[in-house]
Design a protein around this motif. Structure first.
Motif, PDB file in Angstrom:
ATOM      1  N   ILE A 389     131.141 -15.406  52.816  1.00  0.00           N
ATOM      2  CA  ILE A 389     130.381 -16.526  52.250  1.00  0.00           C
ATOM      3  C   ILE A 389     129.910 -17.376  53.422  1.00  0.00           C
ATOM      4  N   GLU A 391     126.810 -20.541  54.825  1.00  0.00           N
ATOM      5  CA  GLU A 391     126.002 -21.674  54.384  1.00  0.00           C
ATOM      6  C   GLU A 391     124.947 -22.001  55.431  1.00  0.00           C
ATOM      7  N   TYR A 393     121.407 -24.959  55.827  1.00  0.00           N
ATOM      8  CA  TYR A 393     120.601 -26.003  55.195  1.00  0.00           C
ATOM      9  C   TYR A 393     119.193 -25.497  54.938  1.00  0.00           C
ATOM     10  N   VAL A 402     123.055 -18.133  60.660  1.00  0.00           N
ATOM     11  CA  VAL A 402     123.764 -18.428  59.412  1.00  0.00           C
ATOM     12  C   VAL A 402     125.251 -18.117  59.557  1.00  0.00           C
ATOM     13  N   ARG A 448     115.885 -24.771  48.942  1.00  0.00           N
ATOM     14  CA  ARG A 448     116.994 -24.712  47.987  1.00  0.00           C
ATOM     15  C   ARG A 448     116.518 -24.850  46.551  1.00  0.00           C
ATOM     16  N   TRP A 453     120.668 -19.615  46.314  1.00  0.00           N
ATOM     17  CA  TRP A 453     121.722 -18.671  46.732  1.00  0.00           C
ATOM     18  C   TRP A 453     121.087 -17.313  47.024  1.00  0.00           C
ATOM     19  N   ILE A 476     125.020 -16.123  50.776  1.00  0.00           N
ATOM     20  CA  ILE A 476     124.519 -17.227  51.612  1.00  0.00           C
ATOM     21  C   ILE A 476     124.113 -18.365  50.690  1.00  0.00           C
ATOM     22  N   LYS A 477     124.802 -19.496  50.835  1.00  0.00           N
ATOM     23  CA  LYS A 477     124.513 -20.687  50.035  1.00  0.00           C
ATOM     24  C   LYS A 477     123.545 -21.585  50.792  1.00  0.00           C
ATOM     25  N   ILE A 478     122.472 -22.011  50.132  1.00  0.00           N
ATOM     26  CA  ILE A 478     121.474 -22.898  50.748  1.00  0.00           C
ATOM     27  C   ILE A 478     121.874 -24.333  50.441  1.00  0.00           C
ATOM     28  N   LEU A 479     122.161 -25.095  51.501  1.00  0.00           N
ATOM     29  CA  LEU A 479     122.586 -26.484  51.336  1.00  0.00           C
ATOM     30  C   LEU A 479     121.377 -27.393  51.150  1.00  0.00           C
TER      31      LEU A 479
END
Length: 706
Positions: A389, A391, A393, A402, A448, A453, A476-479
């Protein structure tokens, strides 16, 4: 009438002429006996002559199965009235008369013309009569007599129910009953030995025996072992004439099968086994089989396998196949050639159903040793984590790192690893990976609000074997970044009634923000400074939604005092629950009724004023020189620009009614000459809620009196 009968039985080797019986006539006939022979009785050889003795005659005898060329002589009828001159006629009637039995009507001799079978018919009933040949009148009454068919041994014993199939448990004691057989003989059991049967065993010795009288078959040996011989064919003979020479015989076959008992323990063919298992074998899969042999069958051969010791007891497990009676070896934990190259297991096979009669033959179990060789297999790279996992921005620059994945070759060769992202052809490629380091970077600017995601699949392969791959999922989480302004939730079209009261809520406005909660929902509402301000409405900011209030009633002229009882000097508006009747400072209406009538400038009491209060005469001169509309704008500007103002706990409302009339005020509140006959002293009895009203009208009454 006299009857002479002669019966002759001819055995195989001995010829005896006997049984010529003469019976006296019944009723009033005289009997003359010239010769009398009694029937041959078993065991007797003498022939007794009883001359001139009268008999009550009632039966004759004829030998069955007569095979001679001439008819068989049965006997003779004779009447005392017969003088030998042929004047007497003899008549024979009844069963078989004229067909089987014929009579000479002159001499009275009776003969049998056919061969008779006693097993089909044992006797015949006939009637004899003597008549005068000239007058046809009976000389004597009709008499009844019986001709019995004499038995000979012409039927062999037969086993009606044969052949037989029977079982007996192995290892039975000697003399155990197996089966009783029975043979039947159609001959006469009451005459001689023609139907007297004895049994003997022709085949099946020395394993079985038979009782000669009862036909009961029994085991003749101790501990007959099914595993040595299972099937036996026994032949039993039955012979009549009590087994004597010349007797007839019949035989049958008895098929005897020994049934199994648990008298054999399981045995492994070898004491040492070896099994090869590659390290790539999957956990839970079957990796081998082992079997112990048991000479028994059925449930007596059932067994269970178990691992009793060894260094592989935690790595492997064994179960039993009920159909094949094999031990199936399963992998319980992963194998790793680089860590351990072999294991040893001691395996036991034991019978499930025991027979304690044969416990002395045990123990009914066996053990063997199994050595497992782990095979080396070229394995794909192994990632350091089952999934990743990461993250990043939104709006990050292209090429931003990343995160990094890591995979290594688990084999002893420790080959170099290369990475790549497993994209489908139709996928938009927002990321790439460094083939050598596993570092993942962005290839496009991320939004985002469009895609929060991403899930990608990273593959790793060895340089020396590109076809051997392993895969891992990377999320990959987009902040969020505060890159979106708030917007009204929808387009508002507000309708206000013309008689709405000042301070009344006419609509609630809400806003939305595409950004995340941390960057979105906390909003501040205010009127656009670049647009002209409408004095009729105001906003109250509730930090998420905004309330629109009406501040001034317009377009409709109504008296300020609606009724005579509704007399108020101050209009008090509350946005909190404090103050009550005593809070008369919230809104001073005198400044709006007539700016020149304002006695002093009122300041808000919910904050400490930081500005220096102006002298009273300066405030009054200022109010007299400006228009009320400008005065309200000035107050609003001061409130908006005051940095010390806390969040409002109360709302001050200023309502402007326009320029004063040339005719002056007609309000009773501003006129001292208004006459009224109403007595307002009762207001003092209404309680503290009406104290202010009582004081107000009390003063008015005093002025009128003055």
């Amino acid at each position: 009438m006299k009857i002479t009968s002669t019966s002759c039985i001819c055995p195989v080797l001995v010829c005896l002429c006997f049984v010529q019986r003469c019976y006296g006539t019944a009723h009033h006939s005289s009997v003359k006996v010239t010769r009398n022979q009694t029937k041959h009785i078993e065991g007797e050889t003498e022939v007794h002559h009883r001359p001139k003795r009268g008999w009550v005659w009632n039966q004759f005898f004829v030998l069955e199965e007569h095979m001679g060329p001439d008819p068989q002589y049965v006997g003779k009828l004779h009447s005392n009235s017969d003088k030998g001159d042929g004047s007497v006629k003899y008549i024979l009637t009844g069963e078989g008369a004229g067909t089987i039995f014929i009579i000479d009507d002159t001499t009275g001799d009776i003969h049998s013309t056919k061969s008779l079978d006693r097993e089909q018919k044992t006797h015949y009933v006939l009637h004899a009569q003597a008549i005068d040949r000239r007058t046809n009148k009976p000389l004597e009454p009709e008499s009844e007599f019986i001709i019995k068919v004499q038995d000979i041994n012409d039927n062999a014993p037969k086993f009606i129910d044969g052949p037989y199939i029977v079982t007996v448990p192995e290892m039975s004691d000697m003399g155990t009953s197996v089966l009783q057989v029975t043979a039947t003989d159609a001959d006469d059991p009451t005459y001689g030995n023609s139907a007297r049967v004895v049994y003997s065993i022709l085949q099946g010795q020395p394993y079985f025996s038979v009782d000669p009288k009862t036909g009961v078959i029994r085991t003749a040996l101790h501990n007959m072992d099914r595993e040595a011989r299972e099937h036996y064919s026994v032949v039993i003979q039955a012979k009549d004439m009590a087994g004597q020479v010349g007797g007839l015989s019949g035989s049958t076959t008895v098929n005897i099968t020994l049934t199994d008992v648990n008298d054999n323990p399981p045995r492994f063919p070898q004491k040492h086994y070896q099994l090869y298992v590659p390290e790539s074998a999957q956990v839970g899969s079957a990796v081998g089989k082992i079997k112990a042999n048991d000479a028994d069958t059925g449930s007596n051969a059932d067994m269970t396998y178990s691992i009793i010791n060894g260094d592989g007891i935690g790595i492997f497990t064994i179960s039993t196949d009920k159909e094949t009676r094999e031990g199936i070896l399963f992998l319980k934990k992963p194998l790793n050639y680089e860590k351990k190259k072999s294991y040893t297991l001691n395996i036991e096979g034991a019978n499930t159903h025991l027979d304690f009669r044969f416990s002395h033959l045990g123990p009914f179990k066996d053990a063997t040793m199994l050595k497992i060789i782990v095979g080396d297999v070229n394995e794909p790279p192994l990632f350091s984590m089952p999934s990743y996992i990461m993250e990043v921005y939104e709006n990050a620059k292209v090429g931003t790192v990343v995160g990094t994945v890591l995979a290594q070759d688990p084999d002893s060769a420790n080959s170099l690893v290369r990475y790549f992202i497993d994209y489908n052809d139709e996928d938009d490629r927002f990321f790439n990976i460094d083939a050598n380091t596993g570092s993942i970077k962005t290839t496009k600017v991320l939004d985002r609000e469009e895609t929060p995601w991403y899930n990608i699949t990273v593959a790793a392969s060895e340089n020396d074997n590109p076809g051997l791959l392993s895969h891992v999922t990377v999320g990959i989480k987009i902040l969020d970044v505060n890159d979106n302004p708030p917007e009204l939730a929808r387009e508002y079209d507000i309708v206000v009634c013309e008689n709405s009261k000042p301070g009344q809520v006419i609509h609630t406005i809400s806003a939305t923000d595409k950004d995340d909660f941390a960057n979105g929902p906390r909003f501040n509402f205010f009127l656009d400074e670049h647009l002209s301000i409408n004095p009729n409405f105001t906003l109250r900011d509730n930090e998420a939604i905004v309330v629109l209030f009406i501040t001034l009633r317009r377009s409709k002229k109504e008296p300020l005092i609606i009724s005579e009882e509704d007399v108020r000097e101050n209009v008090v508006t509350y946005d909190d629950e404090g103050g009550g009747e005593e809070d008369t400072e919230a809104f001073d209406i005198t400044a709006l009724r007539n700016p020149s009538a304002a006695e002093e400038l009122k300041y808000r009491r919910d904050i400490r004023p930081e500005v220096k209060l102006t002298p009273r005469h300066q405030t009054l001169s200022t109010l007299e020189s400006i228009d009320v509309q400008e005065f309200i704008k000035q107050r609003l500007a001061e409130a908006d620009l005051d940095p010390s103002v806390p969040p409002y706990d109360s709302l001050q409302t200023y309502a402007y009614e326009g320029q004063r009339s040339e005719a002056g005020s007609i309000s009773s509140l501003d006129s001292a000459t208004t006459q009224s006959d109403q007595d307002y002293h009762y207001l003092g009895d209404w309680g503290p809620e009406f104290k202010k009203l009582a004081e107000l009208y009390g003063e008015i009454e005093s002025e009128r009196t003055t």
